[in-house]
Design an enzyme around this catalytic site. Sequence first.
Site, PDB file in Angstrom:
ATOM      1  N   ARG A 134       0.873  -1.194   0.000  1.00 55.11           N
ATOM      2  CA  ARG A 134       0.000   0.000   0.000  1.00 55.11           C
ATOM      3  C   ARG A 134       0.907   1.240   0.000  1.00 55.11           C
ATOM      4  O   ARG A 134       1.885   1.285   0.740  1.00 55.11           O
ATOM      5  CB  ARG A 134      -0.943   0.017   1.216  1.00 55.11           C
ATOM      6  CG  ARG A 134      -2.039  -1.056   1.131  1.00 55.11           C
ATOM      7  CD  ARG A 134      -3.129  -0.823   2.154  1.00 55.11           C
ATOM      8  NE  ARG A 134      -4.054   0.220   1.751  1.00 55.11           N
ATOM      9  CZ  ARG A 134      -5.029   0.697   2.537  1.00 55.11           C
ATOM     10  NH1 ARG A 134      -5.184   0.223   3.775  1.00 55.11           N
ATOM     11  NH2 ARG A 134      -5.838   1.626   2.108  1.00 55.11           N
ATOM     12  N   ASP A 194      -2.512   8.985   7.785  1.00 50.67           N
ATOM     13  CA  ASP A 194      -1.649   7.995   7.122  1.00 50.67           C
ATOM     14  C   ASP A 194      -0.272   8.563   6.810  1.00 50.67           C
ATOM     15  O   ASP A 194       0.698   7.820   6.659  1.00 50.67           O
ATOM     16  CB  ASP A 194      -2.312   7.490   5.846  1.00 50.67           C
ATOM     17  CG  ASP A 194      -3.482   6.606   6.216  1.00 50.67           C
ATOM     18  OD1 ASP A 194      -4.552   7.144   6.524  1.00 50.67           O
ATOM     19  OD2 ASP A 194      -3.306   5.379   6.251  1.00 50.67           O
ATOM     20  N   LYS A 227      -8.027   9.273   5.416  1.00 51.56           N
ATOM     21  CA  LYS A 227      -9.100   8.645   4.644  1.00 51.56           C
ATOM     22  C   LYS A 227      -9.897   9.659   3.834  1.00 51.56           C
ATOM     23  O   LYS A 227     -10.224  10.735   4.334  1.00 51.56           O
ATOM     24  CB  LYS A 227     -10.013   7.886   5.621  1.00 51.56           C
ATOM     25  CG  LYS A 227     -11.206   7.180   5.020  1.00 51.56           C
ATOM     26  CD  LYS A 227     -10.851   6.244   3.898  1.00 51.56           C
ATOM     27  CE  LYS A 227      -9.816   5.203   4.279  1.00 51.56           C
ATOM     28  NZ  LYS A 227      -9.249   4.500   3.098  1.00 51.56           N
ATOM     29  N   GLN A 263     -15.333   1.720   7.182  1.00 57.94           N
ATOM     30  CA  GLN A 263     -14.526   1.565   8.408  1.00 57.94           C
ATOM     31  C   GLN A 263     -15.261   2.137   9.625  1.00 57.94           C
ATOM     32  O   GLN A 263     -15.118   1.626  10.738  1.00 57.94           O
ATOM     33  CB  GLN A 263     -13.184   2.280   8.259  1.00 57.94           C
ATOM     34  CG  GLN A 263     -12.179   1.606   7.357  1.00 57.94           C
ATOM     35  CD  GLN A 263     -12.234   2.127   5.939  1.00 57.94           C
ATOM     36  OE1 GLN A 263     -13.286   2.601   5.474  1.00 57.94           O
ATOM     37  NE2 GLN A 263     -11.143   2.041   5.213  1.00 57.94           N
TER      38      GLN A 263
HETATM   39  O1  MRU Z   1      -7.689   2.509   4.131  1.00 56.69           O
HETATM   40  P1  MRU Z   1      -7.444   2.409   5.609  1.00 56.69           P
HETATM   41  O2  MRU Z   1      -8.576   1.805   6.354  1.00 56.69           O
HETATM   42  O3  MRU Z   1      -6.125   1.749   5.901  1.00 56.69           O
HETATM   43  O4  MRU Z   1      -7.333   3.914   6.069  1.00 56.69           O
HETATM   44  C1  MRU Z   1      -7.068   4.171   7.419  1.00 56.69           C
HETATM   45  C2  MRU Z   1      -7.120   5.602   7.751  1.00 56.69           C
HETATM   46  O5  MRU Z   1      -7.285   6.463   6.924  1.00 56.69           O
HETATM   47  C3  MRU Z   1      -6.872   5.952   9.194  1.00 56.69           C
HETATM   48  O6  MRU Z   1      -7.585   7.093   9.554  1.00 56.69           O
HETATM   49  C4  MRU Z   1      -5.373   6.214   9.397  1.00 56.69           C
HETATM   50  O7  MRU Z   1      -4.617   5.137   8.921  1.00 56.69           O
HETATM   51  C5  MRU Z   1      -5.045   6.456  10.796  1.00 56.69           C
HETATM   52  S1  MRU Z   1      -5.120   4.953  11.722  1.00 56.69           S
HETATM   53  C6  MRU Z   1      -4.592   5.186  13.276  1.00 56.69           C
END
Ligand code: MRU
Length: 349
Positions: free
Chosen positions: A93, A237, A248, A196
């Site tokens: 990713r 992220d 996100k 999520q």
């Molecule tokens: O696509 P995802 O579910 O991996 O995205 C996760 C997010 O955007 C979270 O908000 C981010 O990783 C922070 S997690 C502590």
Amino acid sequence: MNNTNTVHAIRWENQQLRLLDQRVLPHETVYLTFDDVNAVAEAIRDMVVRGAPAIGITAAYGIVLAARARFSESTSHWKALLEKDLQTLAQSRPTAVNLFWAIEQMRRLIVELNGDPEPVLLAEAMKIHEDDIAACRRMGELGAALIEKPCNILTHCNAGALATGGYGTALGVVRAGFASGKITHVYADETRPWLQGARLTAWEMVQENIPVTLQAEGAAAHLMKLGKIDWVIVGSDRIAANGDVANKIGTYGLAVLARHHGVKFMVAAPASTVDMNIRCGEDIPIEQRSADEVLFLAGQPIAAEGAAAWNPAFDVTPASLVDAIVTERGVVLEPNTIKLALMMESVRI
Ligand code: MRU
């Protein structure tokens, strides 16, 4: 592993990696077992495990599995062989910098190693895991301290125990804030297309008896206009050196709405999410995921046949819309390049 809360997304048991399959939560609680690094990379890509810190921790354990296999293949050339596995993990990713951070932490050790690499690499992976839980706890305290009166908050995606080593970043602030009476109610965006919020954040909150109300993200503007929200609290992220925040898809929209309605906007993320090599948010790679995540729901087609779909997994919120970045090293209010650099240079509090 430290038992700091009820949710464990990542476990190391019987010399194997076990991941709570987040694709089937909340209806099924299934742990999948891994002893092959390619399967671990696939699990990250497929979002068996997701959330920036959790992806990094998983990659670290994946490297332990890879090193074991490569050392048994060749005690003299295992380091060269392992390089391919590091590349495979790095390609799983693109946006969460914690993945690359964890690979680099492990790589630095690998360079120095002689003999069986497994004990040393496993100790490091466990340390990365435990440090992340401790960082989340510290962020929880620091973030909750910014909240002045009992209030409702809005969160997006899942930045909880499931997305980290445990406890959570944004949801760590929620846990600490709820325990101290600062947060009374959590509004959670359902977070299309992967849900999520509906599946994971709501589940975590219900497990801990923290009052949670789900909403379609389109309801956020109306909710703020009604004066129901004091803080938006999210994870990240990747945070660029100037304080721009990738999170996100949909987070940027919330930040714009928050500023318009006088609602404060907090980002909680460990220092491993801050990428000082990226000058600003425009340089952060944004993952594009399959159109099918938008066009299908639980395997069923939901859109008009023939329609295309655009599915960026993340967006970037400019630092100017962020009131506070909370890391385990401290709090940066109204972030900019100088303040972030000072925070990153500071010793851990
Ligand atoms: O696509 P995802 O579910 O991996 O995205 C996760 C997010 O955007 C979270 O908000 C981010 O990783 C922070 S997690 C502590």
